[in-house]
Enzyme design. Sequence first.
Site, short mmCIF file in Angstrom:
data_model
loop_
_atom_site.label_atom_id
_atom_site.label_comp_id
_atom_site.label_asym_id
_atom_site.label_seq_id
_atom_site.Cartn_x
_atom_site.Cartn_y
_atom_site.Cartn_z
N ALA A 16 128.38 112.02 51.84
CA ALA A 16 128.39 111.35 53.13
C ALA A 16 129.82 111.24 53.63
O ALA A 16 130.75 111.12 52.84
CB ALA A 16 127.79 109.96 52.99
N SER A 265 137.18 102.60 49.14
CA SER A 265 136.60 103.84 48.61
C SER A 265 135.12 103.93 48.95
O SER A 265 134.51 102.98 49.42
CB SER A 265 136.80 103.90 47.10
OG SER A 265 135.79 103.17 46.47
N LYS A 266 134.60 105.11 48.70
CA LYS A 266 133.18 105.35 48.98
C LYS A 266 132.30 104.37 48.22
O LYS A 266 131.23 103.99 48.65
CB LYS A 266 132.80 106.77 48.58
CG LYS A 266 133.43 107.81 49.45
CD LYS A 266 132.75 109.15 49.23
CE LYS A 266 133.34 110.18 50.17
NZ LYS A 266 132.56 111.39 50.29
N ARG A 267 132.77 104.01 47.04
CA ARG A 267 131.95 103.15 46.19
C ARG A 267 131.98 101.68 46.62
O ARG A 267 131.14 100.90 46.24
CB ARG A 267 132.39 103.27 44.73
CG ARG A 267 131.97 104.58 44.10
CD ARG A 267 132.60 104.75 42.75
NE ARG A 267 134.04 104.72 42.80
CZ ARG A 267 134.80 105.76 43.19
NH1 ARG A 267 134.23 106.89 43.54
NH2 ARG A 267 136.11 105.68 43.21
N ASP A 268 132.99 101.31 47.43
CA ASP A 268 133.12 99.90 47.79
C ASP A 268 131.95 99.39 48.60
O ASP A 268 131.42 98.33 48.36
CB ASP A 268 134.40 99.68 48.60
CG ASP A 268 135.62 99.73 47.70
OD1 ASP A 268 135.45 99.39 46.52
OD2 ASP A 268 136.69 100.11 48.17
#
Length: 512
Positions: A16, A265-268
């Site tokens: 994404a 980050s993407k994971r946040d």
Amino acid sequence: MSREVRVRFAPSPTGALHIGGVRTALYNYLFAKKMGGKFLLRIEDTDQTRFVPGAEEYIKESLEWLGISPVESPWNPGDCGPYRQSERKAMYMQYALDLVEKGHAYYAFDTSEELEAMRERLTAARVVSPQYNSITRTQMKNSLTLPAEEVKARLASGEPYVIRVKIPRNEEVRLNDMIRGWVLVHSSTLDDKVLMKSDGMPTYHLANIVDDHLMTITHVIRGEEWLPSAPLHVLLYRFFGWEDTMPTFAHLPLLLKPDGNGKLSKRDGDKLGFPVFPLNWVDPFSGEKASGFREGGYLPDAFLNFLAFLGWNPGDERELFTLDELVEAFSVERIGKSGTKFDIAKAKWYNEQYLRTKPNSELVDFLTADAKAEGLEVPGDKVEAILNLVKGRVTFPADLWRESKFLISAPTEFDQDVAAKKWNADAAKLLGDYATALDVFEEAFDAATAKSLLESTAESAGIKLGKVMQAVRLAVTGMGGGPDLMEVFAILGTSEVAKRIRFALNTLTIVA
Ligand code: GLU
């Protein structure tokens, strides 16, 4: 003659599109429009191992949602196609060979074991970051160290090889970044990056430079994470002899976590309780889900406005800008140098501002569709009044119905806390009288007449209205708070208000 401004957004389809990437696309778009130039999109998919199905469509849809689609792209090609690097594969080798010929690149035959051994040797010798560079290459298996005949023979036999750039040993590389000013890097800190991989695919560095050149890109606006690669890119432009048309660089500051501690980050995203992607996304491999701003109820124009301000400001107090106004006000000079903290409260604020200024015609569908989903209908003659009443009180379109449902469906329960504190004999008396007065009320019933009737009823009963007002609200809405009560009465009409009051009188018991 000055060249037409051409900028590109060059995402890799590896998942994404992160909000930082969307901001990069937006700044490219704004810059292109401002300069009367073109905004292109190129898919950088040379790393086939990181390719994720659906990612390209996701990028396309995200930009479409925001109304910042490129004028040239894989989906709408211009004269510089193809716009996917994998489809340009055949073009790159000649450029790598050109550099070999000019003495700026070389063949390297080292196996992964040999590379590993080199790293181990250097680590043992306490070299902090072991690299294939101007010093170490002299001990490796490449066309600079092997006899020419052997190189030829190895190539002829089909032995796998890569082509590496030959970084000069002792040179200062400079670039004038539009955001950071002059950036100087000594070439001894750079390594001999691979330009062509053994599978015949170019690396990002080679493909990126060749394509920017062939697509006549004038400005490269991209994330700060690419700043360390920029000196290599400057050298490549020089080695190719393309210095005159080298694009101007602008490296955008990082987006930081809300507390300022590190990169967002993407994971946040969902961990911090808000999306970091424009649209919902399901990873096709892991099935992992990530939520998007679109599905979270953010309006595209509000989100765009919010995004523009993550790193840029117009230099004055104004905060609300349409896309056209952003184009007008935008300048790279006003992009900050330091990272910007991500503030979801601000994103919500923007959504609220946009919702309250939207014409009702753009909001009506949200209201009626949500009502319908619950098997209810908002009468056509009430839609305008309902939206006017609630749109200033909501953050997301889905709140429109949530906030106005009580106007369509009468309460069957009452807030017990409010009832315990506010429901008393005075309130019940006033409400009973008011219902009776409503039965015979013949004037036009609006907020003003609803109020004067309530005031006169209170006066006749000798009751202080201020003391029972919350009980009145409770009786008619079931809740202790909400929008202007007299406006609510006006929307409900006399008989509905009277009916609700009688239901409350029959249901609520006086404790105090
Ligand atoms: N493909 C790179 C990325 O994914 C593009 C970097 C650049 O704009 O040069 O961010």
